[in-house]
Design a protein around this motif. Structure first.
Motif, PDB file in Angstrom:
ATOM      1  N   LEU A   1      -9.381  15.510  -2.357  1.00  0.00           N
ATOM      2  CA  LEU A   1      -8.531  14.344  -2.578  1.00  0.00           C
ATOM      3  C   LEU A   1      -8.717  13.286  -1.500  1.00  0.00           C
ATOM      4  O   LEU A   1      -8.605  12.086  -1.777  1.00  0.00           O
ATOM      5  CB  LEU A   1      -7.061  14.765  -2.642  1.00  0.00           C
ATOM      6  N   SER A   2      -8.973  13.726  -0.295  1.00  0.00           N
ATOM      7  CA  SER A   2      -9.173  12.796   0.827  1.00  0.00           C
ATOM      8  C   SER A   2      -9.749  13.564   2.008  1.00  0.00           C
ATOM      9  O   SER A   2      -8.997  14.025   2.868  1.00  0.00           O
ATOM     10  CB  SER A   2      -7.848  12.133   1.205  1.00  0.00           C
TER      11      SER A   2
ATOM     12  N   LYS B   1      -3.551  11.003   1.081  1.00  0.00           N
ATOM     13  CA  LYS B   1      -4.608  10.001   1.230  1.00  0.00           C
ATOM     14  C   LYS B   1      -4.354   9.010   2.354  1.00  0.00           C
ATOM     15  O   LYS B   1      -5.304   8.482   2.950  1.00  0.00           O
ATOM     16  CB  LYS B   1      -4.799   9.263  -0.098  1.00  0.00           C
ATOM     17  N   SER B   2      -3.096   8.728   2.666  1.00  0.00           N
ATOM     18  CA  SER B   2      -2.806   7.742   3.713  1.00  0.00           C
ATOM     19  C   SER B   2      -2.619   8.375   5.091  1.00  0.00           C
ATOM     20  O   SER B   2      -2.388   7.655   6.065  1.00  0.00           O
ATOM     21  CB  SER B   2      -1.546   6.948   3.340  1.00  0.00           C
TER      22      SER B   2
ATOM     23  N   SER C   1      -8.576  12.513   5.580  1.00  0.00           N
ATOM     24  CA  SER C   1      -7.174  12.801   5.866  1.00  0.00           C
ATOM     25  C   SER C   1      -6.937  14.296   6.038  1.00  0.00           C
ATOM     26  O   SER C   1      -6.168  14.713   6.919  1.00  0.00           O
ATOM     27  CB  SER C   1      -6.277  12.263   4.748  1.00  0.00           C
TER      28      SER C   1
END
Length: 364
Positions: free
Chosen positions: A308-309, A266-267, A312
């Motif tokens: 999930l993202s 995610k980051s 990303s």
């Protein structure tokens, strides 16, 4: 030394659906009454799973009548090629190979380690009575020159042995993505996106081949080998946070404890360029570099985890496929890839224009 053809013959479609343009026939061979084993000369893609080159070698062996066995050979390049590699890189390489050799032996796949380098490959091929040699792809000059030398020797001394090359490193084979040097990620991206669905597919199962009942590989004293190589390498210490091997690579990608796609993705889009946030990185670079994991496997799993993202995952796929394969395109089509002569004219011009600029620090 026979040069590798600029546009070698595309291979015929295989029963296990290795995309035909992923394979290049460097020498057709033929003329044998019985099929000998197929030798996979592993170099850049040091893994047994998700390996198109090994799959193609197994396909050739399975298609023989009767079915032939498969062997894997790894040749350690001489020190000049490894110039710049320190103990950190060499330790990762050799410890990964030790794990691979054990996994191959457990699966009944002979693993021949050729410490003398690529020059030992033709002799092994002749000694085993091989019908075909399947080689990895690398755009680097020393590898290409070594492959040319091996092909030339086999053409001369063992013309019945076929030699194929497989790009198992790139999601889209470098010669299929583009037939020329690309100017930027933007120009390559458009070409890759047009064909990505042809190549970004799940790997098939390994076909059944004949059991190996020939010459057995010599046992390798890995600790002695590592000590010997380390004695000739510069001492940059090994690291303890990055274990080599296929299992370790999959744990970094998908582990339930700290996997990139399962816990840290995610980051990535927002923080991957922030040096104070190392957990935002994938930490897959060592495994991709040494081929302990397939970029194609990483891309397939990333697409499965896109929910999930999305941002990303899209950023990761851009780095993994477009940016990474742009580097292969550059080295493959630019003969001066390792000097300023290979830089674009505007880049050389800019450097010259600013050569006399005052600088706060002067470096050697």
């Amino acid at each position: 030394m026979a040069p590798t053809p600029a546009n070698p013959t595309p291979a015929s479609p295989s029963p296990i659906q290795v995309h035909p343009s992923r394979v290049r026939v460097l020498h057709p061979g033929g003329g044998r009454e019985t099929a000998g084993p197929v030798v996979y000369w592993m170099l850049r893609d040091q893994r047994l799973a998700d390996n198109w080159a090994l799959l193609h070698a197994a396909c050739l062996a399975a298609a023989a009548v009767p079915s032939a066995p498969v062997a894997v050979a790894f040749s350690l390049f001489p020190r000049p090629f490894l110039l710049g590699a320190r103990r950190r890189q060499l330790g990762f390489l050799l410890r990964g190979l030790r794990r691979l050799a054990a996994d191959a032996r457990a699966g009944g796949l002979p693993f021949f380690f050729l410490e003398g380098g690529p020059a030992e490959v033709p002799a092994l091929v002749r000694r085993l009575g091989a019908s075909a040699l399947v080689a990895d792809f690398s755009p680097l000059r020393p590898v290409r020159e070594s492959l040319d030398a091996v092909v030339g020797e086999l053409r001369r001394d063992a013309p019945a042995v076929a030699v194929h090359q497989v790009d198992a490193h790139n999601v889209v084979p470098v010669w299929a993505a583009s037939g020329k040097l690309e100017y930027s990620a933007k120009t390559l991206r458009g070409k890759v996106n047009k064909v990505i669905d042809e190549y970004l597919v799940e790997f098939p199962e390994m076909p059944t081949t004949a059991q190996w009942n020939m010459e057995q590989p010599e046992d390798v004293d890995w600790e002695a080998l590592i000590d010997r190589v380390f004695s000739e390498a510069e001492n940059v210490p090994e690291i303890n946070w990055c274990e080599p091997g296929e299992a370790a690579a999959m744990e970094v990608l998908l582990g339930s404890k700290d996997g990139f796609l399962t816990k840290r993705i995610k980051s990535y889009e927002s923080d991957r360029n922030d040096p104070t946030k190392p957990r935002a990185l994938s930490c897959l670079s060592p495994y991709l570099h040494f081929g302990h994991i397939s970029a194609q496997r990483c891309a397939l799993e990333a697409k499965r985890h896109r929910h999930l993202s999305p941002k990303s995952v899209d950023a990761f796929l851009e780095e993994l496929i477009i940016r990474r394969e742009l580097a292969d395109n550059f080295c493959h089509y630019q003969p001066h890839y390792d000097s300023l002569a290979g830089a674009w004219e505007w880049a050389r011009k800019t450097l010259m224009e600013h050569a006399a600029d005052r600088r706060e620090q002067i470096y050697t």
